[in-house]
Design an enzyme around this catalytic site. Structure first.
Site, PDB file in Angstrom:
ATOM      1  N   THR A 163      15.263 -20.776  -8.298  1.00 36.71           N
ATOM      2  CA  THR A 163      13.943 -21.409  -8.410  1.00 36.71           C
ATOM      3  C   THR A 163      13.963 -22.904  -8.089  1.00 36.71           C
ATOM      4  O   THR A 163      12.941 -23.451  -7.681  1.00 36.71           O
ATOM      5  CB  THR A 163      13.368 -21.222  -9.827  1.00 36.71           C
ATOM      6  OG1 THR A 163      14.285 -21.770 -10.768  1.00 36.71           O
ATOM      7  CG2 THR A 163      13.115 -19.764 -10.138  1.00 36.71           C
ATOM      8  N   ASP A 164      15.117 -23.551  -8.261  1.00 37.36           N
ATOM      9  CA  ASP A 164      15.142 -25.015  -8.128  1.00 37.36           C
ATOM     10  C   ASP A 164      14.610 -25.505  -6.789  1.00 37.36           C
ATOM     11  O   ASP A 164      13.859 -26.478  -6.735  1.00 37.36           O
ATOM     12  CB  ASP A 164      16.567 -25.553  -8.309  1.00 37.36           C
ATOM     13  CG  ASP A 164      17.035 -25.490  -9.757  1.00 37.36           C
ATOM     14  OD1 ASP A 164      16.324 -24.883 -10.579  1.00 37.36           O
ATOM     15  OD2 ASP A 164      18.117 -26.041 -10.061  1.00 37.36           O
TER      16      ASP A 164
HETATM   17  N1  GLU Z   1      19.785 -23.774 -10.339  1.00 38.60           N
HETATM   18  C1  GLU Z   1      19.921 -22.452  -9.879  1.00 38.60           C
HETATM   19  C2  GLU Z   1      19.077 -22.162  -8.672  1.00 38.60           C
HETATM   20  O1  GLU Z   1      18.037 -22.709  -8.447  1.00 38.60           O
HETATM   21  C3  GLU Z   1      19.688 -21.416 -10.943  1.00 38.60           C
HETATM   22  C4  GLU Z   1      18.308 -21.496 -11.538  1.00 38.60           C
HETATM   23  C5  GLU Z   1      17.365 -20.464 -11.000  1.00 38.60           C
HETATM   24  O2  GLU Z   1      17.673 -19.562 -10.245  1.00 38.60           O
HETATM   25  O3  GLU Z   1      16.247 -20.560 -11.395  1.00 38.60           O
HETATM   26  O4  GLU Z   1      19.487 -21.333  -7.891  1.00 38.60           O
END
Ligand code: GLU
Length: 417
Positions: A163-164
């Site tokens: 999501t990042d």
């Molecule tokens: N920070 C990582 C990413 O964006 C894991 C968090 C997530 O998937 O929401 O891939």
């Protein structure tokens, strides 16, 4: 003997028994991942726990659910799930309790068997990375993989993504792929092992959008704190606005295209969108990634710009204050950049609203120095678009014209509000 995370346990309370793998718990409840794949949270008060098997004695990693074969049901649409990694593609090693990033369409179908009623799925893991490790080259590879799937007959695409940086990848694909079918990004804020995981609901809603007639790049994620609906955000108008909430994604300077009602599994829309089959498939995957996004803060030195100018960057997006301002002492460096042929676009750290540099002197000076107003584009979106515009047209003026044009729903009309 005390049980540990990863042990197979039987928890009995009020005459009901729950058997499964003990999961990490932050609430004081005992969390058990049952064979059905669902988690049960049991209040410790009055519960008895028996260890069925210690985690170190389990030879094989136990899977959460019986295998749902990716069987093909005739008449259902074909959806390709392309995974890039992130929490959505993580699964639990039930022996150690550790979250590892692994993925296949089978993994998803096995965990969420309801999916098999929506479409026939196939899946590919393109990457297995946390999305902070994405880069422009990977966006290009992803765009090519998506186009290949559509050419091979996919009626819809789901991109499972961390999501990042999902908003950057969704923006990149919005420009690089003109699509006749839905391309849906989905992620999860909380991994599948947590009782509050948004994983299954987001993926099911994404699947409904992938078989809908919304032929755009969208991001489908929890809309509210509850489990009622997911929002369908346009890929060029969306931003992650919270570190941990499940409804972290918001459309900015726009309403979402629509929603998926989770109970009725129904897609509803409330604005114009590009319909399935309206546009032919086209891949426009050139990017010039030598671009940067620079945030202006009060008193910050224009030397920050000097670095990029002297390092021969092709484009700069400045995140200015308010209507799109920087301090007076930044203006000469902006002028040096544009004179050198670097395209400079001004956006606003307000995020909401439109840049208008004709109101105050500092704004007018930036325009005189050759910068372009970024309309109501989000700063990150403007960065990705600038890379794409530089890759797809020649010369400062042509790039500047492209930056002011609405290509994929990123520049929305002025509203009276
Ligand atoms: N920070 C990582 C990413 O964006 C894991 C968090 C997530 O998937 O929401 O891939």
């Amino acid at each position: 003997m005390e049980f540990e995370e990863g042990d197979r346990v039987k928890v009995e309370k009020n005459g009901v028994a729950y058997e499964g793998i003990a999961m990490p718990s932050t609430t004081g409840h005992i969390i058990v991942k049952m064979i059905s794949g669902y988690n049960a949270g049991i209040d410790q008060e009055g519960a008895t726990v028996t260890i069925v098997q210690k985690k170190q004695d389990m030879e094989v990693i136990t899977k959460p659910a019986g295998k749902a074969e990716a069987k093909s049901i005739s008449g259902l649409p074909k959806v390709s799930i392309l995974s890039t990694g992130g929490t959505i593609a993580s699964k639990i090693d039930y022996r150690t309790g550790a979250v590892t990033a692994q993925f296949s369409a089978d993994d998803i179908l096995q965990a969420i068997p309801e999916m098999t009623e929506i479409a026939n799925f196939s899946g590919k893991a393109i990457y297995n990375i946390l999305s902070e490790n994405m880069k422009a080259d990977y966006w290009q590879e992803l765009a090519r993989a998506v186009v290949e799937e559509i050419e091979n007959g996919a009626d819809g695409i789901i991109v499972a993504h961390g999501t990042d940086t999902m908003m950057y990848s969704a923006a990149a694909l919005s420009f690089m792929v003109q699509t006749p079918v839905p391309i849906v990004f989905v992620g999860s804020q909380r991994s599948a092992d947590r009782p509050s995981s948004d994983n299954a609901m987001n993926v099911i809603c994404a699947a409904k959008v992938a078989v809908s007639d919304i032929a755009e790049v969208t991001v489908v994620m929890h809309s509210d704190g509850s489990d009622d609906r997911c929002a369908i955000h346009r890929g060029t108008k969306v931003r992650k606005m919270h570190t941990s909430r499940r409804d972290a994604f918001r459309s900015i300077n726009s309403e979402p295209i629509g929603y998926v009602d989770y109970e009725k599994l129904k897609v509803s829309t409330s604005m114009e969108y590009v319909k399935r089959g309206d546009r032919p498939l086209e891949l426009r995957d050139k990017l010039d990634s030598k671009c940067a996004l620079v945030k202006f803060t009060p008193g910050s030195s224009p030397d920050i710009l000097s670095y990029f100018i002297d390092a021969d960057y092709s484009g700069l997006v400045i995140e200015g204050t308010g209507l799109g301002h920087v301090s007076t002492d930044w203006v000469p460096e902006i002028e040096r950049a544009t004179k050198k042929g670097i395209v400079v676009v001004v956006t606003s750290q307000c995020l909401n609203g439109r840049v208008c540099d004709r109101v105050y002197d500092t704004g007018r000076d930036i325009i005189k120095a050759g910068a372009i107003e970024g309309e109501n584009m989000l700063p990150e979106l403007a960065l990705v678009k600038l890379m794409w515009a530089l890759g797809n047209s020649d010369g400062h003026d042509a790039v500047a014209a492209m930056m002011g044009e609405d290509i994929a729903g990123e520049i929305t009309e002025r509203s009276l509000a």
